[in-house]
Design a protein around this motif. Structure first.
Motif, PDB file in Angstrom:
ATOM      1  N   UNK A   1       0.826  -1.209   0.000  1.00  0.00           N
ATOM      2  CA  UNK A   1       0.000   0.000   0.000  1.00  0.00           C
ATOM      3  C   UNK A   1       0.857   1.256   0.000  1.00  0.00           C
ATOM      4  N   UNK A   2       2.024   1.193   0.642  1.00  0.00           N
ATOM      5  CA  UNK A   2       2.922   2.344   0.673  1.00  0.00           C
ATOM      6  C   UNK A   2       3.411   2.689  -0.728  1.00  0.00           C
ATOM      7  N   UNK A   3       3.713   1.679  -1.524  1.00  0.00           N
ATOM      8  CA  UNK A   3       4.191   1.928  -2.887  1.00  0.00           C
ATOM      9  C   UNK A   3       3.055   2.445  -3.767  1.00  0.00           C
ATOM     10  N   UNK A   4       1.850   1.913  -3.583  1.00  0.00           N
ATOM     11  CA  UNK A   4       0.713   2.419  -4.349  1.00  0.00           C
ATOM     12  C   UNK A   4       0.440   3.876  -3.974  1.00  0.00           C
ATOM     13  N   UNK A   5       0.591   4.207  -2.702  1.00  0.00           N
ATOM     14  CA  UNK A   5       0.394   5.589  -2.265  1.00  0.00           C
ATOM     15  C   UNK A   5       1.483   6.496  -2.840  1.00  0.00           C
ATOM     16  N   UNK A   6       2.706   6.001  -2.919  1.00  0.00           N
ATOM     17  CA  UNK A   6       3.793   6.774  -3.528  1.00  0.00           C
ATOM     18  C   UNK A   6       3.476   7.087  -4.992  1.00  0.00           C
ATOM     19  N   UNK A   7       2.942   6.107  -5.710  1.00  0.00           N
ATOM     20  CA  UNK A   7       2.565   6.318  -7.108  1.00  0.00           C
ATOM     21  C   UNK A   7       1.474   7.379  -7.196  1.00  0.00           C
ATOM     22  N   UNK A   8       0.466   7.272  -6.352  1.00  0.00           N
ATOM     23  CA  UNK A   8      -0.612   8.277  -6.350  1.00  0.00           C
ATOM     24  C   UNK A   8      -0.052   9.661  -6.039  1.00  0.00           C
ATOM     25  N   UNK A   9       0.845   9.749  -5.067  1.00  0.00           N
ATOM     26  CA  UNK A   9       1.447  11.041  -4.718  1.00  0.00           C
ATOM     27  C   UNK A   9       2.252  11.615  -5.886  1.00  0.00           C
ATOM     28  N   UNK A  10       2.946  10.747  -6.617  1.00  0.00           N
ATOM     29  CA  UNK A  10       3.698  11.212  -7.789  1.00  0.00           C
ATOM     30  C   UNK A  10       2.763  11.743  -8.873  1.00  0.00           C
ATOM     31  N   UNK A  11       1.636  11.059  -9.079  1.00  0.00           N
ATOM     32  CA  UNK A  11       0.664  11.517 -10.070  1.00  0.00           C
ATOM     33  C   UNK A  11       0.050  12.843  -9.622  1.00  0.00           C
ATOM     34  N   UNK A  12      -0.276  12.936  -8.336  1.00  0.00           N
ATOM     35  CA  UNK A  12      -0.829  14.198  -7.806  1.00  0.00           C
ATOM     36  C   UNK A  12       0.144  15.346  -8.043  1.00  0.00           C
ATOM     37  N   UNK A  13       1.411  15.089  -7.744  1.00  0.00           N
ATOM     38  CA  UNK A  13       2.428  16.125  -7.935  1.00  0.00           C
ATOM     39  C   UNK A  13       2.494  16.545  -9.395  1.00  0.00           C
ATOM     40  N   UNK A  14       2.401  15.574 -10.296  1.00  0.00           N
ATOM     41  CA  UNK A  14       2.451  15.872 -11.728  1.00  0.00           C
ATOM     42  C   UNK A  14       1.283  16.763 -12.145  1.00  0.00           C
ATOM     43  N   UNK A  15       0.138  16.596 -11.530  1.00  0.00           N
ATOM     44  CA  UNK A  15      -1.025  17.404 -11.902  1.00  0.00           C
ATOM     45  C   UNK A  15      -1.076  18.733 -11.152  1.00  0.00           C
ATOM     46  N   UNK A  16      -0.815  18.722  -9.846  1.00  0.00           N
ATOM     47  CA  UNK A  16      -0.877  19.969  -9.080  1.00  0.00           C
ATOM     48  C   UNK A  16       0.266  20.917  -9.451  1.00  0.00           C
ATOM     49  N   UNK A  17       1.461  20.369  -9.560  1.00  0.00           N
ATOM     50  CA  UNK A  17       2.633  21.214  -9.741  1.00  0.00           C
ATOM     51  C   UNK A  17       2.976  21.457 -11.213  1.00  0.00           C
ATOM     52  N   UNK A  18       2.722  20.448 -12.057  1.00  0.00           N
ATOM     53  CA  UNK A  18       3.169  20.530 -13.446  1.00  0.00           C
ATOM     54  C   UNK A  18       2.032  20.381 -14.458  1.00  0.00           C
TER      55      UNK A  18
END
Length: 181
Positions: free
Chosen positions: A67-84
């Motif tokens: 679950x930690x790795x799946x959450x890391x992936x979600x956080x990376x996608x969020x960063x890609x949308x919020x920041x970039x």
């Protein structure tokens, strides 16, 4: 120069004889570098020192990941949308930090599952990214990757259960991965 003597040393090295100065040359602190012993035994590592990351027919399969790795992936996608705005971003340091975390995770898995875990996380990232992109296009007509997205729209999309269930594993397919491969 005596070519015969040089060739003899090379043949000893390649034949696996242990009376050569290279026997047991594996260095414990070699990091991501493959040593001579790694090459000779077939235990090759990626640049992060993770063995078992070679792409094979068995690599392209979905396996259970933490679950930690799946959450890391979600956080990376969020960063890609919020920041970039849906793009991959400008910072190599951010990507490197995420890659190091993932590679440290792969080291905890069986060697035969490491490449498949990487494939699973990549497919999860692609699936989440596509789902978010289509949701943004519904809410912001004419939007394309790189164009500004209102943060309230992103807040609503990332709070949607169809996105969160992909990470939480409640969607029923491959521990949250909503796609068939």
């Amino acid at each position: 120069m005596r070519i015969g003597n040089n060739s003899q040393g090379i043949w000893q090295l390649l034949s696996g004889r242990t009376d050569t100065p290279f026997a047991g040359a594996r260095r414990s602190g070699a990091g991501g570098r493959n040593t001579l012993e790694d090459f000779l035994t077939g235990h090759r590592k990626n640049s992060y020192g993770v063995e078992g990351m070679r792409i094979t027919a068995n690599s392209r399969r979905i396996i259970k990941v933490s679950d930690e790795m799946k959450q890391l992936v979600l956080d990376d996608v969020k960063k890609a949308y919020y920041k970039y705005n849906g793009m991959s971003g400008e910072s190599g340091d951010e990507w490197e930090a995420s890659a190091r975390i993932k590679n440290n995770y792969y080291k905890t898995l069986k060697v035969g599952d490491r490449s498949a875990a990487s494939w699973t996380l990549q497919q999860l990232e692609i699936s989440i990214g596509r789902k978010v992109a289509s949701a943004v296009k519904e809410k912001v007509p004419g939007w394309t990757h790189g164009n500004q997205i209102p943060s309230d729209v992103l807040d609503e999309i990332f709070a949607d259960e169809s996105i969160t269930s992909m990470v939480s594993g409640k969607s029923g397919m491959a521990e949250g991965l909503d796609m068939k491969i």
